[in-house]
Design an enzyme around this catalytic site. Structure first.
Site, mmCIF file in Angstrom:
data_model
loop_
_atom_site.group_PDB
_atom_site.id
_atom_site.type_symbol
_atom_site.label_atom_id
_atom_site.label_comp_id
_atom_site.label_asym_id
_atom_site.label_seq_id
_atom_site.Cartn_x
_atom_site.Cartn_y
_atom_site.Cartn_z
ATOM 1 N N HIS A 9 0.817 -1.203 0.000
ATOM 2 C CA HIS A 9 0.000 0.000 0.000
ATOM 3 C C HIS A 9 0.856 1.260 0.000
ATOM 4 C CE1 HIS A 9 -2.520 3.270 1.400
ATOM 5 N NE2 HIS A 9 -3.531 2.581 0.914
ATOM 6 N N GLY A 75 -9.781 -6.067 -0.841
ATOM 7 C CA GLY A 75 -10.563 -4.835 -0.888
ATOM 8 C C GLY A 75 -10.419 -4.139 -2.228
#
Lengths: 128, 128
Positions: A9, A75
């Site tokens: 991320h 996600g």
């Protein structure tokens, strides 16, 4: 020449980004690794971002780049954002084969890693 | 009786929380697992939260609870928030031994998992 791009991320905390880069170093040293290059890239907040990471692998001679999302759950980042970046990179680098591997949390082996990681923490084995 | 509590961040997306619960199911079925209970809990945004998760394990008869942060990097959640919850739970349940295991990203074995996960994605092996 084959490259693995481990995509995390990215964090404002640079130590977290460094952890991903050190992981890439460990992957390079694993037995049986079939990649000539193993590099880190980030979805946001850290460098290099995904397009730059893929571009660097190709500039260094990779004809194949496997992009692996270093995420635990599927996600939006895993299901939409990273695939969109890969799709853009494919259009930009039509001469290279850019593959999208499953995200880490999808690996069955994670359960076994947890069994091994936690087993020593009970009984008289506590490492705290 | 020993319990493993797998602590994830928690997500507004219920499918992500369900992934963690399914992982716990897989851990229960692993060979060599030494826990009588394997449960999921969440730092925020999903149920049960950590205090409730620990409390449930103890209510079901656990005298030892190993809390494992299901996180990839040692950010504030791993280094401060989860240890603080564990410390509170220790004061609340002095009869139980509550241990804090390393977070998933700290496991050396993660590098090997990635080698195995990505190896098949090159050459003619592409699974896309």
């Amino acid at each position: 020449m084959k490259a693995l791009l481990v995509v995390a991320h990215g964090s404002r905390r640079e130590a977290s980004n460094e952890e991903v880069r050190r992981l890439c170093e460990r992957i390079r040293n694993e037995d049986g690794v079939e990649f000539d290059l193993v590099e880190a890239a980030f979805l946001e907040l850290a460098q290099p971002l995904i397009p730059e990471g893929i571009g660097r692998c190709i500039a260094e001679g990779a004809s194949e780049v496997v992009v692996m999302p270093y995420f635990l759950s599927a996600g939006r980042h895993v299901s939409e954002d990273i695939p969109a970046e890969v799709e853009k990179a494919r259009r930009l680098h039509p001469q290279a084969a850019i593959h999208l591997a499953p995200y880490l949390g999808a690996a069955d082996a994670v359960a076994k890693v947890i069994v091994n990681l936690t087993g020593g923490w009970t009984d008289g084995n506590t490492h705290e």
